[in-house]
Design a protein around this motif. Structure first.
Motif, short mmCIF file in Angstrom:
data_model
loop_
_atom_site.label_atom_id
_atom_site.label_comp_id
_atom_site.label_asym_id
_atom_site.label_seq_id
_atom_site.Cartn_x
_atom_site.Cartn_y
_atom_site.Cartn_z
N THR A 25 0.83 -1.21 0.00
CA THR A 25 0.00 0.00 0.00
C THR A 25 0.86 1.26 0.00
OG1 THR A 25 -0.29 0.01 2.42
CG2 THR A 25 -1.96 -1.14 1.10
N ALA A 26 1.99 1.22 0.68
CA ALA A 26 2.90 2.37 0.65
C ALA A 26 3.41 2.61 -0.77
CB ALA A 26 4.07 2.16 1.61
N ALA A 50 8.62 -7.31 7.69
CA ALA A 50 8.02 -7.46 6.35
C ALA A 50 7.71 -6.10 5.73
CB ALA A 50 6.76 -8.31 6.43
N GLY A 51 7.40 -5.11 6.55
CA GLY A 51 7.12 -3.78 6.03
C GLY A 51 8.37 -2.95 5.79
N PRO A 56 6.65 4.54 7.82
CA PRO A 56 6.23 5.95 7.87
C PRO A 56 5.37 6.36 6.66
CG PRO A 56 8.55 5.76 8.42
CD PRO A 56 8.11 4.40 7.94
N ARG A 57 5.45 5.60 5.57
CA ARG A 57 4.67 5.93 4.37
C ARG A 57 3.34 5.17 4.28
NH1 ARG A 57 9.94 5.86 0.73
NH2 ARG A 57 10.61 7.97 1.18
#
Length: 154
Positions: A25-26, A50-51, A56-57
């Motif tokens: 999604t970022a 994983a992210g 922050p985005r």
């Protein structure tokens, strides 16, 4: 900001899958909505790993339950589109809108049928060799098709 389709994870269970969807999604510039209860803490190491460093985005909203998200979507005049392996229009034949909220269910049990009864549903056709795709893989397929069809690609 112009509308783009959003992703909704209903009661996600597996931290790395949710972290992967958060990164997705970022990268796509879309909102991510998580509906509680979650099967993990938002401080989970596997979720964060994983992210990667994209958190922050990530435009994240966590909802205390289904009814609160559903009311928000209806108040915005938007539409819920449910992903299910059991029925629905093929994802590549569906007429997505920029204001759609695409809902994916928990990894081990999928969406309860009462949640999407009478609502638009999409499915990703696959062979009988497997029951379903990994939720984060399905999220990527559905999101980028929705972005393409709604002319809102990043």
């Amino acid at each position: 900001m112009p509308h783009k389709p959003s992703l909704v994870l209903y009661e996600p269970e597996i931290p790395p899958n949710t972290g992967n969807v958060a990164r997705l999604t970022a990268g796509a510039g879309v909102d991510l909505h998580l509906v509680e209860p979650l099967g993990f803490s938002l401080d989970d190491k596997q979720l964060k790993r994983a992210g990667l460093d994209y958190w922050p985005r990530v435009r994240l909203t966590v909802w205390p339950g289904w009814d609160s998200l559903k009311q928000h979507v209806r108040d915005q005049g938007c539409r819920l589109v449910f992903s299910t392996s059991r029925s629905g229009t093929s994802y590549c034949d569906f007429d997505y809108r920029a204001t759609d909220f695409i809902v994916l269910g928990p990894e081990t049990r999928g969406l309860p049928e009462e949640l999407y009864a009478g609502e638009p549903t999409v499915r990703i056709p696959i062979t009988d060799a497997v029951r379903s795709l990994n939720m984060s893989t399905a999220a990527g397929i559905l999101l980028f098709e929705a972005l393409r069809v709604s002319n809102t690609m990043p």
